[in-house]
Enzyme design. Structure first.
Site, PDB file in Angstrom:
ATOM      1  N   HIS A  75     -12.058  16.827  65.000  1.00  0.00           N
ATOM      2  CA  HIS A  75     -11.216  17.144  64.150  1.00  0.00           C
ATOM      3  C   HIS A  75     -10.125  17.096  64.227  1.00  0.00           C
ATOM      4  CE1 HIS A  75     -11.403  18.773  60.475  1.00  0.00           C
ATOM      5  NE2 HIS A  75      -9.922  19.008  60.071  1.00  0.00           N
ATOM      6  N   HIS A 226     -13.805  19.580  54.926  1.00  0.00           N
ATOM      7  CA  HIS A 226     -12.933  20.551  55.030  1.00  0.00           C
ATOM      8  C   HIS A 226     -13.787  21.665  54.572  1.00  0.00           C
ATOM      9  CE1 HIS A 226     -10.801  17.851  57.191  1.00  0.00           C
ATOM     10  NE2 HIS A 226      -9.581  18.768  57.193  1.00  0.00           N
ATOM     11  N   GLU A 229     -11.221  26.265  53.131  1.00  0.00           N
ATOM     12  CA  GLU A 229      -9.695  26.909  54.591  1.00  0.00           C
ATOM     13  C   GLU A 229      -9.094  27.267  53.544  1.00  0.00           C
ATOM     14  OE1 GLU A 229      -7.756  22.628  55.299  1.00  0.00           O
ATOM     15  OE2 GLU A 229      -6.886  24.822  56.631  1.00  0.00           O
ATOM     16  N   ASP A 327      -6.979  19.988  64.547  1.00  0.00           N
ATOM     17  CA  ASP A 327      -6.345  19.338  63.548  1.00  0.00           C
ATOM     18  C   ASP A 327      -4.573  19.017  63.362  1.00  0.00           C
ATOM     19  OD1 ASP A 327      -6.988  19.764  60.708  1.00  0.00           O
ATOM     20  OD2 ASP A 327      -6.269  21.752  60.930  1.00  0.00           O
ATOM     21  N   ASN A 328      -3.930  19.700  63.051  1.00  0.00           N
ATOM     22  CA  ASN A 328      -2.822  18.921  62.594  1.00  0.00           C
ATOM     23  C   ASN A 328      -2.145  19.197  63.600  1.00  0.00           C
ATOM     24  OD1 ASN A 328      -4.181  19.633  59.316  1.00  0.00           O
ATOM     25  ND2 ASN A 328      -3.106  18.701  59.218  1.00  0.00           N
TER      26      ASN A 328
HETATM   27 ZN   LIG Z   1      -8.549  18.961  59.301  1.00  0.00          ZN
END
Ligand SMILES: [Zn+2]
Length: 433
Positions: A75, A226, A229, A327-328
């Site tokens: 991811h 997603h 969150e 992730d990011n």
């Molecule tokens: Zn994400």
């Protein structure tokens, strides 16, 4: 240290029980055993319990250093990666991230911009020892027409080094435009991608999920969500996804990321949701670094009081496949990060308590995400498999997870790779107005 000849014998290495299927040995309480590994023509030809007397004279003695299979990062958002210098998050909140990224995307995400940042990210991931990676691609019009061709080219360029996958990313409301969404699903299918959306509590969530599942079934696509969150206890889209999977009879793989609100909900609600998630065969990925950064940020002069991550232990205890991922990286959703899965595992160990006992948690960055991504055989060390592994300095968990291990050796197809990380200065030209 690793010869360039096709055949060598690594003696006295430390391997982990959870990542060496088929290797019979006496493992210690941390799950480790000493082994000898024979590499021939890019493959592991044998793994045997370490015996000093059996090692050939030219064996390379690794003195108990840990060897792990190459990582799987299931991811990420490498289309967003590294925009921070030109578009920082103004206040570190989720909304701040969403708005900043949306503005940057509309203004700057040409094919060239996306391609350069993606390639930078992949070079970093590769140097750190990642072998397979799934990215989400912002697919809000007109970005889908720009980013998907870039992804297809990038996947070819990187074939053999990183197995690259992509899932489309859009807010669930985007599905209301059924004609456009059907077109997107077709585009994703043409690219052999994964169908993905971001779910939150809109009034017509069930109806929209129905559409997402029916498009996935129509095109034979796997799904990647997603979900939730947020710290809002009313966010129960994970449960809605499980219910939709059950009544649609969906047979593909489903990966759900985040699920933060679950950790804030009453026990009885949690149990009900987990029952459904297990029954529906969903896999869950937690993004501990991003969650720690964005969740529970309440403004000036406030200290965060929860960790933001979802209930991975409770999920694993029920047989739900669980993973952690990057992730990011250096974008408004997370100011830091370098797609180093050892860092992710180290942070997950601390944030999510992947210790006492460590058990089979190492699978969360290797075998489990590989299965979710349909990359069977990746994420393990086994005789007959590719010689794709990482040799660390650490000889136990506390040594491995205390230092950055910047001097690790990454071996691909039996050969040590050049681990030079790309220079940030390469991106400077993309950061000017
Ligand atoms: Zn994400």
């Amino acid at each position: 240290m690793i010869p360039t000849s096709g055949y060598y014998h690594l003696a006295n290495v430390r391997v982990h029980r959870s990542l060496t299927p088929g290797f019979i040995a006496t493992f210690d309480t941390d799950g480790f055993a000493l082994a000898d590994i024979v590499v021939a023509d890019g493959k592991i030809s044998a793994i045997a319990a370490h015996k000093k007397s059996k090692a050939p004279a030219d064996a390379i003695d690794l003195a108990g250093r840990i060897i792990l299979p190459c990582f799987v990062d299931c991811h990420t958002h490498i289309d967003k990666g590294h925009i921070w210098p030109r578009k920082p998050n103004p206040d570190g909140t989720f909304m701040g991230a969403l708005n900043a990224t949306g503005a940057d995307r509309a203004a700057r995400w040409s094919a060239e911009d996306v391609a350069k940042r993606m390639d930078f990210s992949l070079r970093s991931a590769y140097a750190h020892g990642t072998k397979a990676l799934r990215t989400h691609l912002d697919s809000v019009p007109p970005q889908e027409e720009i980013s998907w061709p870039v992804f297809e080219t990038m996947r070819e360029t990187w074939r053999g080094r990183i197995e690259l996958q992509a899932a489309c990313l859009l807010g669930i409301e985007g599905v209301r435009d059924t004609k456009w969404f059907e077109k997107l699903a077709k585009r994703v299918a043409a690219a052999k991608g994964v169908l993905g959306v971001v779910t939150y509590m809109v009034p017509d969530l069930e109806e929209l999920l129905d559409k997402v599942f029916s498009e996935a079934i129509k095109h034979g696509l796997d799904l990647d969500f997603h979900a939730d969150e947020t710290d809002d206890v009313a966010a129960i889209s994970l449960k809605k996804i499980a219910e939709a999977a059950l009544w649609s009879g969906f047979e593909g793989n489903i990966l759900v990321g985040h699920c933060c609100s679950l950790a804030r909900q009453p026990d009885l609600d949690v149990l009900d949701t987990l029952d459904k998630v297990a029954k529906a065969g969903l896999a869950v990925v937690s993004l501990p670094m991003c969650n720690l950064y964005l969740q529970d940020r309440r403004g000036d002069l406030t200290t965060p009081r929860w960790r933001g991550v979802t209930l991975l232990h409770e999920m694993k205890a029920r047989g739900i496949p669980v993973a952690v991922a990057s992730d990011n990286t250096r974008d408004p959703f997370y100011a830091y990060g370098d797609l180093d899965m050892l860092e992710v595992y180290r942070m997950a160990t601390r944030i999510l308590h992947f210790d006492h006992p460590v058990g089979d948690w190492p699978q969360a960055v290797a075998t489990t995400p590989a299965k979710v991504m349909r990359l069977d055989g990746i994420g393990t060390l086994a005789a007959g498999g590719s010689a794709d592994f990482i040799i660390f300095k650490g000889r136990g968990w506390t040594e491995l997870l205390s230092r950055p291990e910047s001097d690790r050796i990454v071996v691909r197809d039996g050969k040590a790779i050049d681990r030079q990380l790309p220079d940030y200065a390469e991106l400077d030209e993309l950061m000017v107005d």
